[in-house]
Design an enzyme around this catalytic site. Sequence first.
Site, PDB file in Angstrom:
ATOM      1  N   ILE A  12       0.949  -1.179  -0.138  1.00 50.47           N
ATOM      2  CA  ILE A  12       0.031   0.045   0.115  1.00 50.47           C
ATOM      3  C   ILE A  12       0.742   1.358  -0.203  1.00 50.47           C
ATOM      4  CG2 ILE A  12      -1.926   1.149   1.224  1.00 50.47           C
ATOM      5  CD1 ILE A  12      -2.637  -1.499   2.393  1.00 50.47           C
ATOM      6  N   ASN A  32      12.331  -0.808   6.347  1.00 52.25           N
ATOM      7  CA  ASN A  32      13.769  -1.885   6.807  1.00 52.25           C
ATOM      8  C   ASN A  32      13.777  -2.834   5.910  1.00 52.25           C
ATOM      9  OD1 ASN A  32      11.705  -3.386   7.410  1.00 52.25           O
ATOM     10  ND2 ASN A  32      12.029  -3.583   9.627  1.00 52.25           N
ATOM     11  N   LEU A  33      12.735  -2.729   4.737  1.00 51.26           N
ATOM     12  CA  LEU A  33      12.743  -3.800   3.840  1.00 51.26           C
ATOM     13  C   LEU A  33      12.765  -5.272   4.278  1.00 51.26           C
ATOM     14  CD1 LEU A  33      15.893  -2.503   1.380  1.00 51.26           C
ATOM     15  CD2 LEU A  33      13.593  -1.937   1.375  1.00 51.26           C
ATOM     16  N   ASN A  35       9.878  -6.849   4.370  1.00 53.19           N
ATOM     17  CA  ASN A  35       8.952  -7.476   3.349  1.00 53.19           C
ATOM     18  C   ASN A  35       9.013  -6.968   2.246  1.00 53.19           C
ATOM     19  OD1 ASN A  35       6.931  -9.571   3.123  1.00 53.19           O
ATOM     20  ND2 ASN A  35       5.352  -8.236   3.920  1.00 53.19           N
ATOM     21  N   LYS A  85       1.965  -7.536   9.237  1.00 56.38           N
ATOM     22  CA  LYS A  85       0.582  -7.566   8.934  1.00 56.38           C
ATOM     23  C   LYS A  85       0.014  -9.057   8.883  1.00 56.38           C
ATOM     24  CE  LYS A  85       1.116  -7.573   4.293  1.00 56.38           C
ATOM     25  NZ  LYS A  85       0.552  -7.072   2.849  1.00 56.38           N
ATOM     26  N   SER A 125      -7.172  -0.913  10.334  1.00 53.21           N
ATOM     27  CA  SER A 125      -7.784  -2.052   9.671  1.00 53.21           C
ATOM     28  C   SER A 125      -9.394  -2.105  10.301  1.00 53.21           C
ATOM     29  CB  SER A 125      -7.173  -3.439   9.904  1.00 53.21           C
ATOM     30  OG  SER A 125      -7.708  -4.388   9.776  1.00 53.21           O
ATOM     31  N   TYR A 150      -1.838  -9.286  16.094  1.00 51.64           N
ATOM     32  CA  TYR A 150      -1.886  -8.107  15.010  1.00 51.64           C
ATOM     33  C   TYR A 150      -3.128  -7.365  14.889  1.00 51.64           C
ATOM     34  CZ  TYR A 150      -3.463  -6.187  10.481  1.00 51.64           C
ATOM     35  OH  TYR A 150      -4.006  -5.329   9.568  1.00 51.64           O
ATOM     36  N   LYS A 154      -3.331  -2.845  16.109  1.00 50.53           N
ATOM     37  CA  LYS A 154      -4.233  -1.943  15.503  1.00 50.53           C
ATOM     38  C   LYS A 154      -5.011  -1.194  16.455  1.00 50.53           C
ATOM     39  CE  LYS A 154      -2.208  -2.384  11.547  1.00 50.53           C
ATOM     40  NZ  LYS A 154      -1.540  -1.557  11.130  1.00 50.53           N
ATOM     41  N   ASN A 199      -3.139 -14.020   2.155  1.00 48.19           N
ATOM     42  CA  ASN A 199      -4.463 -13.373   1.708  1.00 48.19           C
ATOM     43  C   ASN A 199      -5.203 -14.069   0.388  1.00 48.19           C
ATOM     44  OD1 ASN A 199      -2.496 -10.784   2.937  1.00 48.19           O
ATOM     45  ND2 ASN A 199      -4.631 -11.135   3.742  1.00 48.19           N
ATOM     46  N   ASP A 298     -11.265 -16.291  11.245  1.00 43.88           N
ATOM     47  CA  ASP A 298     -11.838 -15.568  10.183  1.00 43.88           C
ATOM     48  C   ASP A 298     -13.318 -15.095  10.858  1.00 43.88           C
ATOM     49  OD1 ASP A 298     -10.190 -15.344   8.441  1.00 43.88           O
ATOM     50  OD2 ASP A 298     -10.775 -16.996   6.980  1.00 43.88           O
TER      51      ASP A 298
HETATM   52  C1  UD1 Z   1      -6.919 -10.341   7.132  1.00 42.27           C
HETATM   53  C2  UD1 Z   1      -7.251  -9.722   8.377  1.00 42.27           C
HETATM   54  C3  UD1 Z   1      -7.238  -7.912   8.043  1.00 42.27           C
HETATM   55  C4  UD1 Z   1      -5.709  -7.784   7.804  1.00 42.27           C
HETATM   56  C5  UD1 Z   1      -5.419  -8.630   6.209  1.00 42.27           C
HETATM   57  C6  UD1 Z   1      -4.142  -8.269   6.056  1.00 42.27           C
HETATM   58  C7  UD1 Z   1      -8.900 -10.457   9.923  1.00 42.27           C
HETATM   59  C8  UD1 Z   1     -10.357 -10.429  10.226  1.00 42.27           C
HETATM   60  N1  UD1 Z   1      -8.472  -9.751   8.862  1.00 42.27           N
HETATM   61  O1  UD1 Z   1      -7.970 -10.000   6.277  1.00 42.27           O
HETATM   62  O2  UD1 Z   1      -7.294  -7.534   9.188  1.00 42.27           O
HETATM   63  O3  UD1 Z   1      -5.486  -6.431   7.570  1.00 42.27           O
HETATM   64  O4  UD1 Z   1      -5.706  -9.990   6.792  1.00 42.27           O
HETATM   65  O5  UD1 Z   1      -3.153  -9.534   6.006  1.00 42.27           O
HETATM   66  O6  UD1 Z   1      -8.085 -10.818  10.606  1.00 42.27           O
HETATM   67  N2  UD1 Z   1      -9.443 -17.050   1.972  1.00 42.27           N
HETATM   68  C9  UD1 Z   1      -9.647 -18.391   1.298  1.00 42.27           C
HETATM   69  N3  UD1 Z   1      -8.456 -18.923   1.172  1.00 42.27           N
HETATM   70  C10 UD1 Z   1      -7.074 -18.356   1.203  1.00 42.27           C
HETATM   71  C11 UD1 Z   1      -7.099 -16.886   1.539  1.00 42.27           C
HETATM   72  C12 UD1 Z   1      -8.189 -16.619   2.108  1.00 42.27           C
HETATM   73  O7  UD1 Z   1     -10.594 -18.876   1.199  1.00 42.27           O
HETATM   74  O8  UD1 Z   1      -6.012 -18.952   0.615  1.00 42.27           O
HETATM   75  C13 UD1 Z   1     -10.265 -16.247   2.393  1.00 42.27           C
HETATM   76  C14 UD1 Z   1     -10.668 -15.885   3.647  1.00 42.27           C
HETATM   77  O9  UD1 Z   1     -11.359 -17.242   4.572  1.00 42.27           O
HETATM   78  C15 UD1 Z   1     -11.338 -14.808   3.780  1.00 42.27           C
HETATM   79  C16 UD1 Z   1     -11.257 -14.089   2.437  1.00 42.27           C
HETATM   80  O10 UD1 Z   1     -10.420 -15.078   1.496  1.00 42.27           O
HETATM   81  O11 UD1 Z   1     -12.847 -15.397   3.690  1.00 42.27           O
HETATM   82  C17 UD1 Z   1     -10.321 -13.003   2.607  1.00 42.27           C
HETATM   83  O12 UD1 Z   1      -9.082 -13.341   3.183  1.00 42.27           O
HETATM   84  P1  UD1 Z   1      -7.836 -12.548   3.438  1.00 42.27           P
HETATM   85  O13 UD1 Z   1      -7.510 -12.032   2.060  1.00 42.27           O
HETATM   86  O14 UD1 Z   1      -6.788 -13.262   4.206  1.00 42.27           O
HETATM   87  O15 UD1 Z   1      -8.191 -11.262   4.167  1.00 42.27           O
HETATM   88  P2  UD1 Z   1      -9.032 -11.175   5.651  1.00 42.27           P
HETATM   89  O16 UD1 Z   1      -8.874 -12.357   6.408  1.00 42.27           O
HETATM   90  O17 UD1 Z   1     -10.274 -10.611   5.468  1.00 42.27           O
END
Ligand code: UD1
Length: 342
Positions: A12, A32-33, A35, A85, A125, A150, A154, A199, A298
């Site tokens: 970001i 600090n590089l 990540n 994060k 967040s 984490y 925040k 993510n 989640d």
């Molecule tokens: C999480 C954190 C958020 C943080 C962000 C950055 C929580 C509730 N949210 O977001 O605060 O800023 O990470 O790292 O802690 N999913 C899959 N398969 C995958 C990966 C994700 O199905 O391999 C699903 C997850 O279950 C979720 C959605 O995709 O329903 C989004 O997941 P993700 O991108 O990891 O973000 P959050 O968990 O919402």
Amino acid sequence: MKILVTGGTGYIGSHTAVELQQEGFEVVIVDNLSNSSAGVIDSITAITGIRPVLEVFDLADYKKTMDFFQRHSDIQGIIHFAAYKAVGESVEQPLMYYRNNLVSLMNILEAMNSQQIPNLVFSSSCTVYGQPDELPVSEQAAVKKAESPYGNTKQISEEIISDTIRTSGLKAIALRYFNPIGAHPTALIGELPLGVPNNLMPFITQTAIGIRPQLRVFGNDYNTPDGTAIRDYIHVVDLAKAHVISVQRMIQSRMKKPFEIFNLGTGIGYSVMDVIRSFEKVSGERLNYIVVDRREGDVEQVWANPQWSNTELGWKAEKNLDEMTYSAWKWEQAYKKRSRKQ
Ligand code: UD1
């Protein structure tokens, strides 16, 4: 006007550095590089034609931080992204998260006080809302007990900022992001997670390009229309623009109170399956995925009420889901091409 972007070589941060430069701000980056890579500076330069200054050090290092601010006492505002994060990692290594995320913030606030730098934009967040009682979630919603160290950093950071402001002349805006995805339209900067992505979006693009064998969809038994969890995905360029607007708001003394909080989301919730379908449509690829159990920690569904940001901040997310998934895919493909050449 000089703006410090901490974590400015990150996902970001780099997009925000670009938007700041394009609005005429001078950008100094501290990172600090841990990540990210210094090569991101070349990409920012390629997009804007202006090379931001990069200083590589750790903001949790008190001496180095104070020394930096003494040399850059003409900084007008700080956008503080530099933080760990990864939710799961924070559960495994809580002290590392508390030390890094909180100590660096405290060092910055102390330097702001001593150098009389009044303006801070803080990267917060939607995790602070947990599973909200009401949807869409507005800034007035209760802050729920954090699900992870984490998330707790925040919440605590917002409190540290709020308490500090009460006894100083500082001003701050905390921006509570929903789920940033996508990449710059030039495909020169984007999300580049080290190791296996946690993510959804980077996991999807890495699976489609062949780095990962299969995406796991975490749960399809949620109480949602298609059973998969719902989030408010927001294009990273839209998100970056909100930071520039926040800096301008502070500098032009348009704040209503010394500490303001804004949600940054589109106001639309999409399920994991919606994101997969959008990706398949814009890329023309078939994604290999399998439904597995829910991921611990989640929330079921969360999306923003962006009304206050729209009216008071004067910012609105413009890009839709297909534009987000398309730009993420372009970025993944461009990155692969560049890596092959090296
Ligand atoms: C999480 C954190 C958020 C943080 C962000 C950055 C929580 C509730 N949210 O977001 O605060 O800023 O990470 O790292 O802690 N999913 C899959 N398969 C995958 C990966 C994700 O199905 O391999 C699903 C997850 O279950 C979720 C959605 O995709 O329903 C989004 O997941 P993700 O991108 O990891 O973000 P959050 O968990 O919402």
